[in-house]
Write a protein that holds these residues in place. Structure first.
Motif, PDB file in Angstrom:
ATOM      1  N   SER A 108       0.968  -1.254   0.111  1.00  0.00           N
ATOM      2  CA  SER A 108      -0.122   0.050  -0.059  1.00  0.00           C
ATOM      3  C   SER A 108       1.034   1.179  -0.056  1.00  0.00           C
ATOM      4  O   SER A 108       1.704   1.529   0.923  1.00  0.00           O
TER       5      SER A 108
ATOM      6  N   CYS B 166     -15.500   0.233  10.235  1.00  0.00           N
ATOM      7  CA  CYS B 166     -15.796   1.752   9.792  1.00  0.00           C
ATOM      8  C   CYS B 166     -14.244   1.902   9.650  1.00  0.00           C
ATOM      9  O   CYS B 166     -13.865   2.755  10.567  1.00  0.00           O
TER      10      CYS B 166
ATOM     11  N   GLU C  96     -10.860   3.451   6.847  1.00  0.00           N
ATOM     12  CA  GLU C  96     -10.608   3.985   5.333  1.00  0.00           C
ATOM     13  C   GLU C  96      -9.991   2.619   4.661  1.00  0.00           C
ATOM     14  O   GLU C  96      -9.345   1.572   5.119  1.00  0.00           O
ATOM     15  N   ARG C  97      -9.764   2.674   3.316  1.00  0.00           N
ATOM     16  CA  ARG C  97      -9.073   1.508   2.501  1.00  0.00           C
ATOM     17  C   ARG C  97      -7.814   1.524   2.825  1.00  0.00           C
ATOM     18  O   ARG C  97      -7.024   2.816   2.528  1.00  0.00           O
ATOM     19  N   SER C  98      -7.027   0.716   3.200  1.00  0.00           N
ATOM     20  CA  SER C  98      -5.578   0.718   3.859  1.00  0.00           C
ATOM     21  C   SER C  98      -5.356  -0.754   4.273  1.00  0.00           C
ATOM     22  O   SER C  98      -6.101  -1.803   4.435  1.00  0.00           O
TER      23      SER C  98
ATOM     24  N   ASP D 265      -4.741  -1.547   7.342  1.00  0.00           N
ATOM     25  CA  ASP D 265      -5.471  -1.784   8.620  1.00  0.00           C
ATOM     26  C   ASP D 265      -6.894  -2.230   8.234  1.00  0.00           C
ATOM     27  O   ASP D 265      -7.527  -3.219   8.910  1.00  0.00           O
ATOM     28  N   MET D 266      -7.564  -1.759   7.156  1.00  0.00           N
ATOM     29  CA  MET D 266      -8.819  -2.272   6.904  1.00  0.00           C
ATOM     30  C   MET D 266      -8.689  -3.889   6.437  1.00  0.00           C
ATOM     31  O   MET D 266      -9.238  -4.733   6.760  1.00  0.00           O
ATOM     32  N   VAL D 267      -7.718  -4.379   5.556  1.00  0.00           N
ATOM     33  CA  VAL D 267      -7.441  -5.633   5.017  1.00  0.00           C
ATOM     34  C   VAL D 267      -7.114  -6.491   6.386  1.00  0.00           C
ATOM     35  O   VAL D 267      -7.888  -7.566   6.794  1.00  0.00           O
TER      36      VAL D 267
ATOM     37  N   GLN E 194     -10.374  -6.855   8.388  1.00  0.00           N
ATOM     38  CA  GLN E 194     -11.339  -7.710   7.329  1.00  0.00           C
ATOM     39  C   GLN E 194     -10.885  -9.126   7.926  1.00  0.00           C
ATOM     40  O   GLN E 194     -11.639 -10.362   8.236  1.00  0.00           O
TER      41      GLN E 194
ATOM     42  N   PRO F 261     -19.195  -4.203   6.334  1.00  0.00           N
ATOM     43  CA  PRO F 261     -18.684  -2.881   5.860  1.00  0.00           C
ATOM     44  C   PRO F 261     -19.506  -1.473   5.870  1.00  0.00           C
ATOM     45  O   PRO F 261     -20.516  -1.470   5.544  1.00  0.00           O
TER      46      PRO F 261
ATOM     47  N   ASP G 171     -18.584   2.432   5.372  1.00  0.00           N
ATOM     48  CA  ASP G 171     -17.831   3.371   4.533  1.00  0.00           C
ATOM     49  C   ASP G 171     -17.958   4.717   5.426  1.00  0.00           C
ATOM     50  O   ASP G 171     -18.930   5.208   5.726  1.00  0.00           O
TER      51      ASP G 171
ATOM     52  N   THR H 151     -12.871   0.516  14.396  1.00  0.00           N
ATOM     53  CA  THR H 151     -12.749   1.826  13.868  1.00  0.00           C
ATOM     54  C   THR H 151     -11.296   2.483  14.103  1.00  0.00           C
ATOM     55  O   THR H 151     -10.567   1.713  14.960  1.00  0.00           O
TER      56      THR H 151
END
Length: 186
Positions: free
Chosen positions: A32, A67, A69-71, A73-75, A78, A90, A92, A114
């Motif tokens: 990333s 909640c 951002e696409r990053s 950390d999000m992966v 998940q 999810p 947004d 979050t």
């Protein structure tokens, strides 16, 4: 060949990630921008967060709001939710607060993952459910095999889709990964 199909039909994301981390720990797993996480680093972060989720009472059948951002950390979030046996919803952070309120009231997640920065974007009445990723202790976790976390036919995520102005729920059940990936929409 049949044995391979049966094996692949029963394996989920947690054992696959763990096996890949053991086989190629230094190989890049996630890129990333300029940041790169190796498989060992990714599995360590995923496993640590999955442990936190389990200790918070989350597991099979539980819904966890994401909640983020696409990053990376999000992966990680998940994958950790999946490894814990729970499913994610999810959310947004760019959605209007009213829409987030409706989604949270409808899905009723037990927790919301979050960050400190995104926490204020959530409706006030749901903020008490939050686990702030950037405020969690960075303690060490004993690495174990992921079989304790998840199994085939586990609910993976619940998404709210908008149709005729009203979000509708959609649930996805993973029945395995491999050459013959199996999913079931319920």
């Amino acid at each position: 060949h049949q044995a391979t199909k049966l094996y692949c039909a029963e394996i989920t994301v947690a054992p696959l990630l763990c096996l890949q981390a053991e086989a190629t720990p230094r190989a890049p797993a996630l890129r990333s921008g300029g940041a790169v996480l190796s498989y060992a680093q990714l599995w360590s972060r995923v496993h640590r967060l999955a442990r936190v989720l389990r200790e918070a009472g989350l597991g099979r059948g539980a819904l966890v709001g994401l909640c983020l951002e696409r990053s990376p950390d999000m992966v990680v979030a998940q994958l950790a939710v999946l490894c814990s046996g729970a499913a994610y919803v999810p959310l947004d952070p760019a959605y209007p607060r009213e829409r987030l309120h409706y989604m949270l009231a409808d899905a009723r997640p037990k927790r919301i993952l979050t960050t400190v920065d995104l926490h204020p974007a959530l409706p006030e009445e749901h903020r008490g459910l939050c686990l702030l990723l950037d405020a969690l202790p960075a303690g060490c976790a004993v690495i174990v095999k992921p079989s304790e976390f998840t199994s085939a036919s586990t609910l993976e995520f619940a998404a709210l889709t908008k149709e005729v102005g009203i979000p509708d729920g959609m649930f996805n059940v993973v029945t395995g990964f491999g050459p013959e990936i199996g999913t079931e929409l319920i």
